[in-house]
Write a protein that holds these residues in place. Structure first.
Motif, PDB file in Angstrom:
ATOM      1  N   PHE A  59      91.774   7.251   4.386  1.00 19.48           N
ATOM      2  CA  PHE A  59      91.981   7.996   3.024  1.00 19.48           C
ATOM      3  C   PHE A  59      92.211   7.531   1.947  1.00 19.48           C
ATOM      4  O   PHE A  59      91.518   8.017   0.758  1.00 19.48           O
ATOM      5  N   HIS A  60      92.944   6.347   1.656  1.00 16.60           N
ATOM      6  CA  HIS A  60      93.167   5.598   0.524  1.00 16.60           C
ATOM      7  C   HIS A  60      91.789   5.143   0.099  1.00 16.60           C
ATOM      8  O   HIS A  60      91.227   5.270  -1.501  1.00 16.60           O
ATOM      9  N   CYS A  61      90.934   4.584   0.858  1.00 17.85           N
ATOM     10  CA  CYS A  61      89.611   4.064   0.313  1.00 17.85           C
ATOM     11  C   CYS A  61      88.745   5.057  -0.168  1.00 17.85           C
ATOM     12  O   CYS A  61      88.073   4.979  -1.263  1.00 17.85           O
ATOM     13  N   ILE A  62      88.949   6.222   0.668  1.00 18.92           N
ATOM     14  CA  ILE A  62      87.884   7.424   0.248  1.00 18.92           C
ATOM     15  C   ILE A  62      88.094   7.710  -1.215  1.00 18.92           C
ATOM     16  O   ILE A  62      87.575   8.325  -2.224  1.00 18.92           O
ATOM     17  N   LEU A  77      83.061  -0.323   6.053  1.00 18.27           N
ATOM     18  CA  LEU A  77      84.032  -1.064   6.944  1.00 18.27           C
ATOM     19  C   LEU A  77      84.860  -2.037   6.400  1.00 18.27           C
ATOM     20  O   LEU A  77      86.045  -2.187   6.452  1.00 18.27           O
ATOM     21  N   THR A  78      83.926  -2.866   5.707  1.00 19.66           N
ATOM     22  CA  THR A  78      84.647  -4.293   5.282  1.00 19.66           C
ATOM     23  C   THR A  78      85.768  -3.775   4.068  1.00 19.66           C
ATOM     24  O   THR A  78      86.761  -4.435   4.135  1.00 19.66           O
ATOM     25  N   GLN A  79      85.399  -2.754   3.053  1.00 16.10           N
ATOM     26  CA  GLN A  79      86.397  -2.302   2.211  1.00 16.10           C
ATOM     27  C   GLN A  79      87.497  -1.906   3.007  1.00 16.10           C
ATOM     28  O   GLN A  79      88.791  -2.177   2.369  1.00 16.10           O
ATOM     29  N   CYS A  80      87.415  -1.136   4.023  1.00 22.53           N
ATOM     30  CA  CYS A  80      88.796  -0.554   4.705  1.00 22.53           C
ATOM     31  C   CYS A  80      89.599  -1.748   5.358  1.00 22.53           C
ATOM     32  O   CYS A  80      90.837  -1.743   5.104  1.00 22.53           O
ATOM     33  N   LEU A  81      89.032  -2.631   5.841  1.00 24.46           N
ATOM     34  CA  LEU A  81      89.415  -3.706   6.466  1.00 24.46           C
ATOM     35  C   LEU A  81      90.319  -4.476   5.549  1.00 24.46           C
ATOM     36  O   LEU A  81      91.249  -5.254   5.715  1.00 24.46           O
ATOM     37  N   TYR A  82      89.693  -4.827   4.385  1.00 23.24           N
ATOM     38  CA  TYR A  82      90.257  -5.740   3.358  1.00 23.24           C
ATOM     39  C   TYR A  82      91.256  -4.859   2.656  1.00 23.24           C
ATOM     40  O   TYR A  82      92.483  -5.387   2.402  1.00 23.24           O
ATOM     41  N   LEU A  83      91.388  -3.561   2.560  1.00 22.16           N
ATOM     42  CA  LEU A  83      92.895  -2.851   2.200  1.00 22.16           C
ATOM     43  C   LEU A  83      93.783  -3.054   3.208  1.00 22.16           C
ATOM     44  O   LEU A  83      95.019  -3.162   2.827  1.00 22.16           O
ATOM     45  N   CYS A 133     102.332   0.015   3.934  1.00 20.44           N
ATOM     46  CA  CYS A 133     101.106   0.711   3.841  1.00 20.44           C
ATOM     47  C   CYS A 133     101.507   2.071   3.378  1.00 20.44           C
ATOM     48  O   CYS A 133     102.015   2.933   4.378  1.00 20.44           O
ATOM     49  N   PRO A 134     101.390   2.635   2.203  1.00 21.75           N
ATOM     50  CA  PRO A 134     101.927   3.997   1.912  1.00 21.75           C
ATOM     51  C   PRO A 134     101.356   5.148   2.280  1.00 21.75           C
ATOM     52  O   PRO A 134     100.033   5.027   2.454  1.00 21.75           O
ATOM     53  N   HIS A 135     102.035   6.015   2.935  1.00 23.43           N
ATOM     54  CA  HIS A 135     101.741   7.317   3.470  1.00 23.43           C
ATOM     55  C   HIS A 135     100.778   7.815   2.277  1.00 23.43           C
ATOM     56  O   HIS A 135     101.043   7.882   1.120  1.00 23.43           O
ATOM     57  N   PHE A 136      99.490   8.413   2.766  1.00 21.28           N
ATOM     58  CA  PHE A 136      98.498   9.101   1.593  1.00 21.28           C
ATOM     59  C   PHE A 136      99.041  10.010   0.829  1.00 21.28           C
ATOM     60  O   PHE A 136      98.806  10.149   0.026  1.00 21.28           O
TER      61      PHE A 136
END
Length: 694
Positions: free
Chosen positions: A285-288, A305-311, A321-324
């Motif tokens: 959600f945060h990445c999008i 996928l790499t961007q999400c894994l990095y986050l 990990c903040p709730h969206f």
């Protein structure tokens, strides 16, 4: 214009193809969503018909989102809330005469959580009372509702957070039941999220407006390590999150699925309950929300996928990990110990730097092997028919589970009481103006209600006049398309009991013609057993939705005690299967044992045998007997094989083959030692044999 390097683009496209093959594509996602939302409607509409208006059920999680695969074996998440409580955030929303609970969301409570202050029912003031198991009185005299109610609601279930988990046997999903309370207004802690909106940012203003109307839930679990842990209730925005999930594109959904698969393959086996799939969803959600929509394309899946894994990697470093929707709620609080943190970071770092190579080692759904084959232009087997078959079978099973509750309410009723109750349920369903999936669900239920009412009326007619009224037959006919056989078998059984043998023969012949042994699946919800799906069933289900159930499924035939005069003598023993000692070994899931329940296919051949015997067709009678024997031996999906053996034993008795009959009863008892009518059959037969010899 954003350019994707050739290597990344090639891997992304092959990866997208693999995910499509295992059911993560637009069509299968929509099919999954339709199936589980329809099952949700079945539960809620049946509860309304049974006057359980205070309860509402939602099915959340990956099953209803369509973000799962066969290999993930995802749980089925049910949220059940009681509408008798009025949970409010403002005193102006207080309602007289009901249980009002005020959400307290001040600095003394963990972010993302609240306390529930009990209010009086007559005036909008704090309630009075003393502390006990369910209530806590603080030093100022305020009374609070504790979250210990979760343990009461989840008796006999494994507790995991707010959920009670019912473990499924092989081939069945675990069932997570979360009991909650609903607040119709949007949580105060999430109001800032509604106001944050930049142009072209996801989620859109329209989506946020819809989310704001969903309110929120409070579930009975406190923040780990909080000084108010036993009093706190977690604020859940599940309905809003469902809206967000339903508005993701296919690449975003695939990215989330891949994160869960990676978690299952590389982290969960070694560090269970540290990183959750909900954290992965939040990261996506945060990445999008922080990237341009053009990035989320099929040929850029690996980069996304790499961007999400990095986050996720960054969140673990910061242990935050903040709730969206409620950013103050840190989902990782108290989850990551210093001992495991470096190992998880190392695993994620290796996956990120592998540039997709790590995916080749994933065994879940054979994803790694499938990806390897794709690079050689080989096309592995697609899973769509298996998924479709599983979905529609689960829908049929869900319908049976739902109607079982109605059976349990009716099984102790007299015929007159059952008739009045069923009439009320049917009229209520007709007067409710359901739309969309709710209308589809109501029609699925109504057919069964009509047939059952007709059968109860027929039983009453047979008892009084040894005939069946036209009204009863008309009602039965309204439900003949419930499935391939069960309702029609009730009709055939009724006709047999009033000696309308020729008509019974016509109905049985029609059932046998429509019962394709290569396609039709037996459906039984009385207890769990491992299913083996027929290939023809799965292939047909792949092209249709719930409308195909009437051609591909056959539920077990269930006669209530008030339908006893519609049941052949041989099967009536099943209503009296339990001795007083046997009853001590029954559970709340065994209430069906007070009914006569038999699988459709063996009952079809049993009725054939009886009908052909009356008609004097010896060769056809013997053929029916052989089919009954073959079905018991070879059909893998019989839920009531012991009952089938019992009626086979009665046929053997009629054939004068007492030894074979005793063997049938013995085999039946080997399947179910207790609560089995075989005990009575065996005792009676032995008594007859002994008296005959004497």
């Amino acid at each position: 214009m954003y350019q994707v390097p050739n290597y990344t683009q090639t891997v992304s496209m092959r990866l997208s193809e693999v995910l499509a093959d295992i059911g993560v594509d637009e069509r299968m996602i929509l099919k999954r969503r339709r199936t589980w939302l329809l099952r949700e409607s079945l539960i809620n509409i049946n509860d309304q018909l049974l006057d359980k208006n205070s309860i509402l059920t939602h099915i959340f999680g990956s099953q209803s989102e369509g973000t799962t695969t066969i290999g993930m074996q995802s749980d089925l998440d049910q949220l059940i809330y009681n509408k008798t409580f009025n949970v409010i955030q403002d005193w102006s929303d207080w309602i007289p005469g009901v249980g009002n609970l005020l959400m307290i969301q001040d600095n003394s409570v963990s972010p993302g959580y609240c306390l529930l202050q009990c209010l009086r029912v007559d005036v909008p003031l704090s309630a009075n009372g003393d502390s006990d198991q369910y209530f806590f009185k603080d030093r100022t005299g305020k009374l609070f509702f504790t979250n210990s109610i979760v343990n009461i609601c989840n008796r006999d279930r494994e507790i995991h957070g707010p959920a009670g988990i019912l473990k499924g046997q092989s081939g069945y999903n675990d069932l997570d039941k979360v009991f909650a309370l609903h607040c119709t207004t949007w949580p105060q802690q999430a109001r800032q999220w509604l106001d944050q909106q930049d142009e072209d940012q996801w989620p859109s203003a329209e989506m946020k407006q819809y989310c704001s109307r969903t309110g929120c839930f409070v579930v009975g679990v406190g923040c780990r390590g909080s000084k108010h842990e036993q009093l706190e209730w977690r604020i859940s925005t599940s309905l809003a999150e469902r809206c967000l999930m339903f508005n993701l594109n296919i690449t975003q959904i695939r990215c989330y699925v891949l994160m869960k698969v990676i978690l299952k393959a590389y982290i969960t086996p070694f560090f269970q309950d540290v990183i959750s799939s909900y954290m992965c969803k939040t990261v996506v959600f945060h990445c999008i929300a922080n990237t341009h929509s053009n990035i989320w394309r099929k040929n850029n899946l690996l980069s996304c996928l790499t961007q999400c894994l990095y986050l996720l990697y960054t969140n673990i470093i910061n242990e935050n990990c903040p709730h969206f929707i409620i950013p103050g709620n840190n989902l990782m609080r108290g989850k990551i110990s210093p001992a495991v943190k470096p190992y998880i970071l190392e695993i994620l770092n290796n996956i990120i730097n592998s540039e997709g190579v790590a995916l080749l080692g994933i065994k879940c759904d054979a994803l790694g092997s499938r990806l390897h084959l794709k690079f050689y232009n080989l096309c592995p087997f697609k899973e769509s028919d298996i998924i479709s078959g599983t979905l529609l079978f689960n829908l049929a099973l869900g319908k049976s589970h739902t109607l079982t509750e109605t059976c349990n309410l009716l099984k102790d009723s007299s015929p007159n009481e059952a008739v009045e109750k069923l009439k009320k349920y049917i009229l209520k369903a007709f007067y409710c103006q359901y739309e969309g999936l709710a209308k589809t669900a109501s029609l699925l239920l109504l057919r069964w209600y009509c047939t059952t009412l007709g059968s109860v009326l027929a039983s009453r007619n047979i008892c009084l006049y040894n005939t069946v009224s036209a009204d009863a037959l008309k009602l039965i006919s309204l439900g003949l398309t419930t499935d391939v056989a069960s309702s029609k078998l009730k009709l055939a059984s009724i006709l047999y009991c009033v000696q309308e043998i020729q008509k019974a023969d016509l109905v049985i012949s029609e059932i046998e013609r429509s019962y394709d042994l290569q396609i039709v699946e037996s459906v039984c919800c009385c207890y769990q057993f491992e299913k083996i799906f027929k290939q023809g069933f799965a292939q047909l289900c792949d092209n249709y939705n719930e409308e195909v159930l009437q051609y591909t499924t056959a539920s077990c035939v269930r006669f209530l005690p008030c339908e006893i005069h519609c049941v052949p003598t041989e099967l009536r023993y099943e209503m009296f299967r339990s001795t007083q000692e046997d009853r001590m070994f029954r559970t709340e899931d065994d209430e069906w044992m007070d009914c006569a329940v038999v699988d459709s296919l063996p009952y079809l051949y049993f009725l054939q045998y009886k009908v052909y015997n009356h008609l004097g067709r010896h060769d056809q009678k013997q053929a029916a007997l052989l089919k009954l024997i073959s079905t018991i031996k070879e059909e893998p999906n019989l839920g009531h094989r012991e009952t089938a053996l019992n009626i086979l034993g009665k046929c053997m008795e009629q054939e004068g083959r007492a030894g074979d009959a005793l063997q049938c009863y013995s085999m039946s008892l080997n399947i179910r030692r207790r609560n089995n009518a075989a005990k009575f059959h065996m005792s009676i037969l032995l008594s007859v044999l002994i008296n005959t010899r004497t």
